[in-house]
Motif scaffolding. Structure first.
Motif, PDB file in Angstrom:
ATOM      1  N   ASN A   1     -13.797 -23.266 -34.569  1.00  0.00           N
ATOM      2  CA  ASN A   1     -13.150 -24.241 -33.464  1.00  0.00           C
ATOM      3  C   ASN A   1     -13.391 -25.849 -33.953  1.00  0.00           C
ATOM      4  O   ASN A   1     -14.122 -26.036 -34.653  1.00  0.00           O
ATOM      5  CB  ASN A   1     -14.132 -24.090 -32.251  1.00  0.00           C
ATOM      6  N   ASP A   2     -12.210 -26.586 -33.332  1.00  0.00           N
ATOM      7  CA  ASP A   2     -12.473 -27.895 -33.492  1.00  0.00           C
ATOM      8  C   ASP A   2     -13.042 -28.344 -32.156  1.00  0.00           C
ATOM      9  O   ASP A   2     -12.317 -28.310 -31.206  1.00  0.00           O
ATOM     10  CB  ASP A   2     -10.867 -28.640 -33.590  1.00  0.00           C
ATOM     11  N   THR A   3     -14.195 -28.511 -32.079  1.00  0.00           N
ATOM     12  CA  THR A   3     -14.970 -29.131 -30.917  1.00  0.00           C
ATOM     13  C   THR A   3     -15.045 -30.612 -30.512  1.00  0.00           C
ATOM     14  O   THR A   3     -15.808 -30.965 -29.978  1.00  0.00           O
ATOM     15  CB  THR A   3     -16.414 -28.635 -31.158  1.00  0.00           C
TER      16      THR A   3
ATOM     17  N   GLN B   1     -24.356 -10.077 -27.464  1.00  0.00           N
ATOM     18  CA  GLN B   1     -25.802 -10.387 -27.111  1.00  0.00           C
ATOM     19  C   GLN B   1     -25.792 -11.830 -26.903  1.00  0.00           C
ATOM     20  O   GLN B   1     -26.439 -12.496 -25.809  1.00  0.00           O
ATOM     21  CB  GLN B   1     -26.721  -9.857 -27.938  1.00  0.00           C
ATOM     22  N   LEU B   2     -25.344 -12.632 -27.872  1.00  0.00           N
ATOM     23  CA  LEU B   2     -25.503 -14.215 -27.751  1.00  0.00           C
ATOM     24  C   LEU B   2     -24.770 -14.409 -26.507  1.00  0.00           C
ATOM     25  O   LEU B   2     -25.117 -15.610 -25.847  1.00  0.00           O
ATOM     26  CB  LEU B   2     -24.963 -14.641 -29.050  1.00  0.00           C
ATOM     27  N   LYS B   3     -23.491 -14.132 -26.437  1.00  0.00           N
ATOM     28  CA  LYS B   3     -22.690 -14.675 -25.346  1.00  0.00           C
ATOM     29  C   LYS B   3     -23.283 -14.225 -24.046  1.00  0.00           C
ATOM     30  O   LYS B   3     -22.964 -14.960 -22.914  1.00  0.00           O
ATOM     31  CB  LYS B   3     -21.369 -13.962 -25.409  1.00  0.00           C
ATOM     32  N   SER B   4     -24.151 -13.424 -24.071  1.00  0.00           N
ATOM     33  CA  SER B   4     -24.729 -12.763 -22.585  1.00  0.00           C
ATOM     34  C   SER B   4     -25.676 -13.931 -22.140  1.00  0.00           C
ATOM     35  O   SER B   4     -26.358 -13.763 -21.006  1.00  0.00           O
ATOM     36  CB  SER B   4     -25.301 -11.593 -22.868  1.00  0.00           C
ATOM     37  N   MET B   5     -26.277 -14.701 -23.094  1.00  0.00           N
ATOM     38  CA  MET B   5     -27.193 -15.702 -22.857  1.00  0.00           C
ATOM     39  C   MET B   5     -26.653 -16.798 -21.951  1.00  0.00           C
ATOM     40  O   MET B   5     -25.460 -17.294 -21.974  1.00  0.00           O
ATOM     41  CB  MET B   5     -27.638 -16.372 -23.937  1.00  0.00           C
ATOM     42  N   THR B   6     -27.194 -17.023 -20.643  1.00  0.00           N
ATOM     43  CA  THR B   6     -26.920 -18.205 -19.750  1.00  0.00           C
ATOM     44  C   THR B   6     -27.716 -19.379 -19.906  1.00  0.00           C
ATOM     45  O   THR B   6     -29.003 -19.428 -19.899  1.00  0.00           O
ATOM     46  CB  THR B   6     -27.181 -17.799 -18.254  1.00  0.00           C
ATOM     47  N   ALA B   7     -27.175 -20.515 -20.378  1.00  0.00           N
ATOM     48  CA  ALA B   7     -27.499 -21.693 -21.001  1.00  0.00           C
ATOM     49  C   ALA B   7     -27.464 -22.676 -19.714  1.00  0.00           C
ATOM     50  O   ALA B   7     -26.855 -22.529 -18.874  1.00  0.00           O
ATOM     51  CB  ALA B   7     -26.871 -22.205 -22.294  1.00  0.00           C
ATOM     52  N   THR B   8     -28.615 -23.685 -19.816  1.00  0.00           N
ATOM     53  CA  THR B   8     -28.581 -24.428 -18.892  1.00  0.00           C
ATOM     54  C   THR B   8     -27.308 -25.504 -19.241  1.00  0.00           C
ATOM     55  O   THR B   8     -26.787 -25.654 -20.448  1.00  0.00           O
ATOM     56  CB  THR B   8     -29.689 -25.667 -18.877  1.00  0.00           C
ATOM     57  N   TYR B   9     -26.673 -25.985 -18.083  1.00  0.00           N
ATOM     58  CA  TYR B   9     -25.280 -26.704 -17.962  1.00  0.00           C
ATOM     59  C   TYR B   9     -25.366 -28.211 -17.368  1.00  0.00           C
ATOM     60  O   TYR B   9     -25.845 -28.100 -16.441  1.00  0.00           O
ATOM     61  CB  TYR B   9     -24.280 -25.974 -17.568  1.00  0.00           C
TER      62      TYR B   9
ATOM     63  N   ASP C   1     -22.325 -24.673 -25.201  1.00  0.00           N
ATOM     64  CA  ASP C   1     -20.977 -24.301 -25.842  1.00  0.00           C
ATOM     65  C   ASP C   1     -21.089 -23.220 -26.826  1.00  0.00           C
ATOM     66  O   ASP C   1     -20.016 -22.659 -27.194  1.00  0.00           O
ATOM     67  CB  ASP C   1     -20.874 -25.701 -26.874  1.00  0.00           C
ATOM     68  N   LEU C   2     -22.300 -22.283 -26.813  1.00  0.00           N
ATOM     69  CA  LEU C   2     -22.322 -21.571 -27.683  1.00  0.00           C
ATOM     70  C   LEU C   2     -21.609 -20.122 -27.589  1.00  0.00           C
ATOM     71  O   LEU C   2     -20.829 -19.727 -28.422  1.00  0.00           O
ATOM     72  CB  LEU C   2     -23.814 -20.810 -27.742  1.00  0.00           C
ATOM     73  N   GLY C   3     -21.280 -19.890 -26.372  1.00  0.00           N
ATOM     74  CA  GLY C   3     -20.349 -18.680 -25.931  1.00  0.00           C
ATOM     75  C   GLY C   3     -18.949 -18.856 -26.479  1.00  0.00           C
ATOM     76  O   GLY C   3     -18.264 -18.054 -26.946  1.00  0.00           O
ATOM     77  N   SER C   4     -18.584 -20.119 -26.053  1.00  0.00           N
ATOM     78  CA  SER C   4     -17.183 -20.619 -26.417  1.00  0.00           C
ATOM     79  C   SER C   4     -16.972 -20.904 -27.993  1.00  0.00           C
ATOM     80  O   SER C   4     -15.928 -20.415 -28.645  1.00  0.00           O
ATOM     81  CB  SER C   4     -16.729 -22.003 -25.769  1.00  0.00           C
TER      82      SER C   4
END
Length: 450
Positions: free
Chosen positions: A373-375, A431-439, A445-448
């Motif tokens: 990804n170019d972030t 499993q990582l993408k299932s984490m709900t991060a504070t926004y 950005d981890l899921g993306s």
């Protein structure tokens, strides 16, 4: 000679003090010695003071990125002397604090140069001490240089204690030290050049992200010369003359200061290891997997002074010190687990790695998915004005487990820790993408990225 010690530790950095405190807490008679102030490289001459100085550079860079975006102050600059005083406000207290902790735990402290006089004998300032066991934790020192004029260079310790910065600095070597220091100095208005002998610098990191970092370095005013061989350094009436060869041509650079960033080697040369039958090599004391010397069973080694699979990082030194102590205390042979240890080059922005490189995975024949990804245009980077940011995540296509993560961007030194935990625990990308991060946080950005 006084009463025998259960353990004598040589080196009062993180590996040595960790082991000394652990063994003394179990009732062992423990001695520790260092020729330098207690605290080791990281706290006194490396990681910690470096990042304090980097904070000044971060502020300057952050303001520059926000020009025409609401920040209009044109006179923001680094007061190097004041920043150095801020650094010393931390480092000056470390040695005494470290000694107080050790003596509070019952460890006997010594100052001086230690050298073996026998398999179980150590001489400090002319007095011999006998011990059942020794832990060598003397860390690393700058690699010896041989080109003409090498004596005109200063090392990383000297740089981190400069009372003022000159106008022009040449950094020798394309590793952590050169890039981190150049990114600090450039934000203080210094003209910086990095000379690297290899085809590309920072070889342990993802090559695509390194190229992005080189481009960002050049934007900050740092010139990076790869495939360049330093031939000599000469002092002149106006400073230093640094001569190098690149593509068959001779380059001559003027400088006020030249800094040695061309690698480090295990700090063992004064220990007289041969007398104690302690085998060693360029990477340190030769040890088995559980950190015991292969030739003298009374000796263990940890940290940068030990030839282990571990990277030369403070956290590695700490857990090697703990494991060495545990193995000595219990008479066991636990081998350190180096899985999922992250590492960061604290440039601006920072470059991070944990796990395998893309090419390493392919060379091992692993069927992988590579998420790149170019972030730079993502919200978290748009918010701060950063235009250079990218990520590469290596995933095992068969198991969906994270094998490697490579991140270049502001704040990504914190995000890499989540990937490190995922690799350590064998988590999958799902499993990582299932984490709900504070926004809105960088962590969101981890899921993306996956």
């Amino acid at each position: 000679m006084d009463e025998e010690y259960d353990l004598f530790v040589i080196g009062a950095g993180m590996a040595g003090t960790t082991a000394a405190n652990k063994c003394a807490a179990r009732g062992w008679r423990v001695g520790i010695v260092d020729a330098l102030p207690y605290g080791g490289t990281c706290a006194l001459r490396g990681c910690d003071p470096k990042k304090i100085l980097r904070r000044g550079a971060e502020v300057i860079d952050a303001a520059n990125l926000m020009r025409d975006k609401g920040i209009t102050e044109d006179r923001l600059s680094i007061d190097w002397a004041a920043l150095m005083r801020h650094k010393r406000g931390f480092t000056d207290a470390v040695p005494q604090g470290m000694e107080d902790e050790l003596t509070g735990n019952g460890v006997e402290i010594f100052h001086g140069t230690a050298r073996f006089t026998g398999p179980n004998l150590l001489s400090i300032n002319g007095k011999e001490h006998q011990a059942k066991r020794f832990l060598i934790a003397t860390g690393a020192r700058p690699r010896a240089l041989t080109f003409p004029g090498h004596e005109h260079l200063i090392d990383s310790t000297d740089f981190l204690d400069l009372d003022s910065l000159p106008q022009r600095i040449v950094f020798i070597g394309g590793g952590f030290i050169s890039f981190e220091f150049a990114h600090i100095a450039a934000r203080a208005g210094v003209e910086c050049v990095i000379i690297d002998h290899g085809e590309r610098p920072l070889k342990e990191f993802d090559p695509d992200l390194v190229e992005d970092l080189i481009h960002r370095s050049e934007q900050a005013g740092i010139q990076v010369l790869s495939n360049t061989t330093l031939t000599h350094v000469r002092r002149t009436a106006t400073g230093l003359e640094v001569t190098a060869e690149k593509d068959g041509k001779t380059l001559t650079l003027g400088a006020d200061l030249a800094v040695h960033g061309a690698g480090r080697t295990a700090n063992l040369e004064t220990l007289n290891l041969e007398v104690a039958n302690i085998a060693s090599g360029p990477r340190g004391v030769t040890v088995s997997g559980h950190l015991q010397s292969t030739t003298n069973p009374s000796v263990f080694a940890a940290g940068d002074a030990a030839d282990t699979p571990g990277k030369p990082l403070t956290p590695v030194a700490v857990f090697e010190g703990k494991i060495a102590a545990s193995n000595m205390l219990k008479g066991i042979t636990t081998v350190p687990d180096y899985t999922g240890v992250p590492t960061t080059v604290f440039t601006i922005p920072e470059l991070n790695r944990v796990g395998v490189l893309e090419q390493e995975a392919r060379d091992r024949g692993i069927d992988i998915v590579v998420e790149t990804n170019d972030t730079s245009g993502w919200y978290s980077n748009y918010r701060v004005g950063e235009t250079t940011a990218s990520t590469k995540i290596i995933i095992d296509k068969t198991t969906n487990k994270i094998l490697g993560a490579h991140l270049l961007g502001p704040g990504y030194a914190e995000l890499i820790n989540i990937f490190a935990l995922a690799i350590k625990l064998g988590l999958t990308s799902k499993q990582l993408k299932s984490m709900t991060a504070t926004y809105p946080s960088i962590g969101s950005d981890l899921g993306s990225m996956l």
